[in-house]
Write a protein that holds these residues in place. Structure first.
Motif, PDB file in Angstrom:
ATOM      1  N   MET A   1       0.847  -1.168   0.000  1.00  0.00           N
ATOM      2  CA  MET A   1       0.000   0.000   0.000  1.00  0.00           C
ATOM      3  C   MET A   1       0.899   1.239   0.000  1.00  0.00           C
ATOM      4  O   MET A   1       1.973   1.231   0.594  1.00  0.00           O
ATOM      5  N   ARG A   2       0.408   2.272  -0.660  1.00  0.00           N
ATOM      6  CA  ARG A   2       1.168   3.528  -0.699  1.00  0.00           C
ATOM      7  C   ARG A   2       0.287   4.665  -0.187  1.00  0.00           C
ATOM      8  O   ARG A   2      -0.840   4.827  -0.620  1.00  0.00           O
ATOM      9  N   LEU A   3       0.847   5.436   0.749  1.00  0.00           N
ATOM     10  CA  LEU A   3       0.261   6.689   1.199  1.00  0.00           C
ATOM     11  C   LEU A   3       1.093   7.789   0.577  1.00  0.00           C
ATOM     12  O   LEU A   3       2.318   7.814   0.742  1.00  0.00           O
ATOM     13  N   SER A   4       0.451   8.675  -0.156  1.00  0.00           N
ATOM     14  CA  SER A   4       1.193   9.780  -0.766  1.00  0.00           C
ATOM     15  C   SER A   4       0.397  11.068  -0.605  1.00  0.00           C
ATOM     16  O   SER A   4      -0.825  11.047  -0.454  1.00  0.00           O
ATOM     17  N   ALA A   5       1.110  12.176  -0.630  1.00  0.00           N
ATOM     18  CA  ALA A   5       0.475  13.491  -0.497  1.00  0.00           C
ATOM     19  C   ALA A   5       1.463  14.559  -0.925  1.00  0.00           C
ATOM     20  O   ALA A   5       2.670  14.328  -0.978  1.00  0.00           O
ATOM     21  N   MET A   6       0.931  15.710  -1.203  1.00  0.00           N
ATOM     22  CA  MET A   6       1.741  16.899  -1.427  1.00  0.00           C
ATOM     23  C   MET A   6       1.788  17.639  -0.088  1.00  0.00           C
ATOM     24  O   MET A   6       0.744  17.830   0.549  1.00  0.00           O
ATOM     25  N   LEU A   7       2.990  18.019   0.357  1.00  0.00           N
ATOM     26  CA  LEU A   7       3.158  18.745   1.608  1.00  0.00           C
ATOM     27  C   LEU A   7       3.799  20.099   1.347  1.00  0.00           C
ATOM     28  O   LEU A   7       4.668  20.230   0.487  1.00  0.00           O
ATOM     29  N   LYS A   8       3.391  21.079   2.124  1.00  0.00           N
ATOM     30  CA  LYS A   8       3.952  22.429   2.086  1.00  0.00           C
ATOM     31  C   LYS A   8       4.201  22.832   3.528  1.00  0.00           C
ATOM     32  O   LYS A   8       3.376  22.561   4.395  1.00  0.00           O
ATOM     33  N   THR A   9       5.337  23.463   3.801  1.00  0.00           N
ATOM     34  CA  THR A   9       5.657  23.837   5.178  1.00  0.00           C
ATOM     35  C   THR A   9       6.003  25.322   5.287  1.00  0.00           C
ATOM     36  O   THR A   9       6.457  25.938   4.329  1.00  0.00           O
ATOM     37  N   ALA A  16       8.385  17.678   9.240  1.00  0.00           N
ATOM     38  CA  ALA A  16       7.001  17.292   9.029  1.00  0.00           C
ATOM     39  C   ALA A  16       6.962  16.212   7.970  1.00  0.00           C
ATOM     40  O   ALA A  16       7.831  16.164   7.091  1.00  0.00           O
ATOM     41  N   GLY A  17       5.982  15.335   8.053  1.00  0.00           N
ATOM     42  CA  GLY A  17       5.907  14.284   7.050  1.00  0.00           C
ATOM     43  C   GLY A  17       4.707  13.381   7.206  1.00  0.00           C
ATOM     44  O   GLY A  17       3.766  13.670   7.950  1.00  0.00           O
ATOM     45  N   LEU A  18       4.757  12.253   6.511  1.00  0.00           N
ATOM     46  CA  LEU A  18       3.714  11.235   6.508  1.00  0.00           C
ATOM     47  C   LEU A  18       4.144  10.046   7.349  1.00  0.00           C
ATOM     48  O   LEU A  18       5.335   9.813   7.529  1.00  0.00           O
ATOM     49  N   TRP A  19       3.173   9.261   7.805  1.00  0.00           N
ATOM     50  CA  TRP A  19       3.496   7.982   8.427  1.00  0.00           C
ATOM     51  C   TRP A  19       2.425   6.956   8.079  1.00  0.00           C
ATOM     52  O   TRP A  19       1.278   7.299   7.805  1.00  0.00           O
ATOM     53  N   LEU A  20       2.847   5.690   8.068  1.00  0.00           N
ATOM     54  CA  LEU A  20       1.977   4.570   7.712  1.00  0.00           C
ATOM     55  C   LEU A  20       2.379   3.391   8.577  1.00  0.00           C
ATOM     56  O   LEU A  20       3.569   3.122   8.753  1.00  0.00           O
ATOM     57  N   ARG A  21       1.377   2.690   9.134  1.00  0.00           N
ATOM     58  CA  ARG A  21       1.658   1.568  10.034  1.00  0.00           C
ATOM     59  C   ARG A  21       0.640   0.454   9.812  1.00  0.00           C
ATOM     60  O   ARG A  21      -0.539   0.729   9.616  1.00  0.00           O
ATOM     61  N   VAL A  22       1.104  -0.784   9.877  1.00  0.00           N
ATOM     62  CA  VAL A  22       0.244  -1.957   9.790  1.00  0.00           C
ATOM     63  C   VAL A  22       0.385  -2.733  11.093  1.00  0.00           C
ATOM     64  O   VAL A  22       1.495  -3.063  11.500  1.00  0.00           O
ATOM     65  N   ASP A  23      -0.751  -3.017  11.751  1.00  0.00           N
ATOM     66  CA  ASP A  23      -0.776  -3.774  13.002  1.00  0.00           C
ATOM     67  C   ASP A  23      -1.539  -5.075  12.799  1.00  0.00           C
ATOM     68  O   ASP A  23      -2.432  -5.161  11.950  1.00  0.00           O
ATOM     69  N   ASP A  24      -1.233  -6.068  13.653  1.00  0.00           N
ATOM     70  CA  ASP A  24      -2.038  -7.284  13.655  1.00  0.00           C
ATOM     71  C   ASP A  24      -3.220  -7.102  14.602  1.00  0.00           C
ATOM     72  O   ASP A  24      -3.410  -6.021  15.177  1.00  0.00           O
ATOM     73  N   ALA A  25      -4.019  -8.143  14.791  1.00  0.00           N
ATOM     74  CA  ALA A  25      -5.225  -8.043  15.622  1.00  0.00           C
ATOM     75  C   ALA A  25      -4.910  -7.758  17.087  1.00  0.00           C
ATOM     76  O   ALA A  25      -5.761  -7.243  17.819  1.00  0.00           O
ATOM     77  N   ALA A  31       4.467  -3.519  10.302  1.00  0.00           N
ATOM     78  CA  ALA A  31       5.218  -2.702   9.340  1.00  0.00           C
ATOM     79  C   ALA A  31       5.001  -1.240   9.707  1.00  0.00           C
ATOM     80  O   ALA A  31       3.914  -0.853  10.142  1.00  0.00           O
ATOM     81  N   PHE A  32       6.050  -0.430   9.517  1.00  0.00           N
ATOM     82  CA  PHE A  32       5.961   0.984   9.857  1.00  0.00           C
ATOM     83  C   PHE A  32       6.971   1.772   9.039  1.00  0.00           C
ATOM     84  O   PHE A  32       8.079   1.305   8.783  1.00  0.00           O
ATOM     85  N   ASP A  33       6.584   2.973   8.663  1.00  0.00           N
ATOM     86  CA  ASP A  33       7.526   3.906   8.061  1.00  0.00           C
ATOM     87  C   ASP A  33       6.966   5.310   8.223  1.00  0.00           C
ATOM     88  O   ASP A  33       5.754   5.513   8.298  1.00  0.00           O
ATOM     89  N   ASN A  34       7.885   6.267   8.305  1.00  0.00           N
ATOM     90  CA  ASN A  34       7.512   7.676   8.213  1.00  0.00           C
ATOM     91  C   ASN A  34       8.600   8.367   7.398  1.00  0.00           C
ATOM     92  O   ASN A  34       9.610   7.771   7.075  1.00  0.00           O
ATOM     93  N   ASP A  55       4.497  -3.219   2.573  1.00  0.00           N
ATOM     94  CA  ASP A  55       3.776  -4.464   2.320  1.00  0.00           C
ATOM     95  C   ASP A  55       2.821  -4.692   3.487  1.00  0.00           C
ATOM     96  O   ASP A  55       3.158  -4.386   4.642  1.00  0.00           O
ATOM     97  N   VAL A  56       1.659  -5.230   3.192  1.00  0.00           N
ATOM     98  CA  VAL A  56       0.685  -5.558   4.233  1.00  0.00           C
ATOM     99  C   VAL A  56       0.644  -7.077   4.362  1.00  0.00           C
ATOM    100  O   VAL A  56       0.125  -7.757   3.475  1.00  0.00           O
ATOM    101  N   PRO A  57       1.199  -7.615   5.450  1.00  0.00           N
ATOM    102  CA  PRO A  57       1.192  -9.063   5.641  1.00  0.00           C
ATOM    103  C   PRO A  57      -0.237  -9.591   5.818  1.00  0.00           C
ATOM    104  O   PRO A  57      -1.144  -8.849   6.192  1.00  0.00           O
ATOM    105  N   ARG A  58      -0.416 -10.879   5.579  1.00  0.00           N
ATOM    106  CA  ARG A  58      -1.742 -11.504   5.748  1.00  0.00           C
ATOM    107  C   ARG A  58      -2.296 -11.277   7.148  1.00  0.00           C
ATOM    108  O   ARG A  58      -3.495 -11.168   7.329  1.00  0.00           O
TER     109      ARG A  58
END
Length: 112
Positions: A1-9, A16-25, A31-34, A55-58
């Motif tokens: 999965m991709r999270l994208s955006a245009m940022l202005k500061t 400043a930035g984006l972050w994305l995280r995948v958790d299990d139940a 998975a995590f990144d910023n 990547d998003v694991p099963r």
């Protein structure tokens, strides 16, 4: 999965930035990144494209997305997209890069 955006500061003291995280139940981070690395925005910058790919694991049960501003300043975002991408698109960070234990628990800035 991709999270994208245009940022202005404006006058961003740290970054400043984006972050994305995948958790299990059980809320374990799978998975995590910023964009705190070379993909971050700081100071005063015109519109710039930023993205995070994971990547998003099963076992993934929850996907969390967000924007972050550390320190003072302002950040704007536009053209936010959250989309599935093919396996030909490389992830921007692997879970192995995460630290195993918390750090800086006394909240010192390291400047002494």
């Amino acid at each position: 999965m991709r999270l994208s955006a245009m940022l202005k500061t404006r006058d961003v003291a740290n970054w400043a930035g984006l972050w994305l995280r995948v958790d299990d139940a059980l809320h374990n981070v799978l998975a995590f990144d910023n964009t705190a690395d070379s993909r971050s925005s700081s100071g005063t910058q015109s519109w710039a494209h930023r993205d995070v790919v994971l990547d998003v694991p099963r076992e993934g049960a929850t996907i969390r997305i967000g924007f972050i501003l550390t320190g003072e300043g302002r950040v704007w975002c536009d053209d936010v997209k959250f989309e599935e991408v093919g396996l030909d698109i490389p992830v921007t960070r692997n879970i192995e890069e995460l630290r195993e234990h918390p750090e800086n628990l006394n909240f010192e800035d390291g400047t002494g």
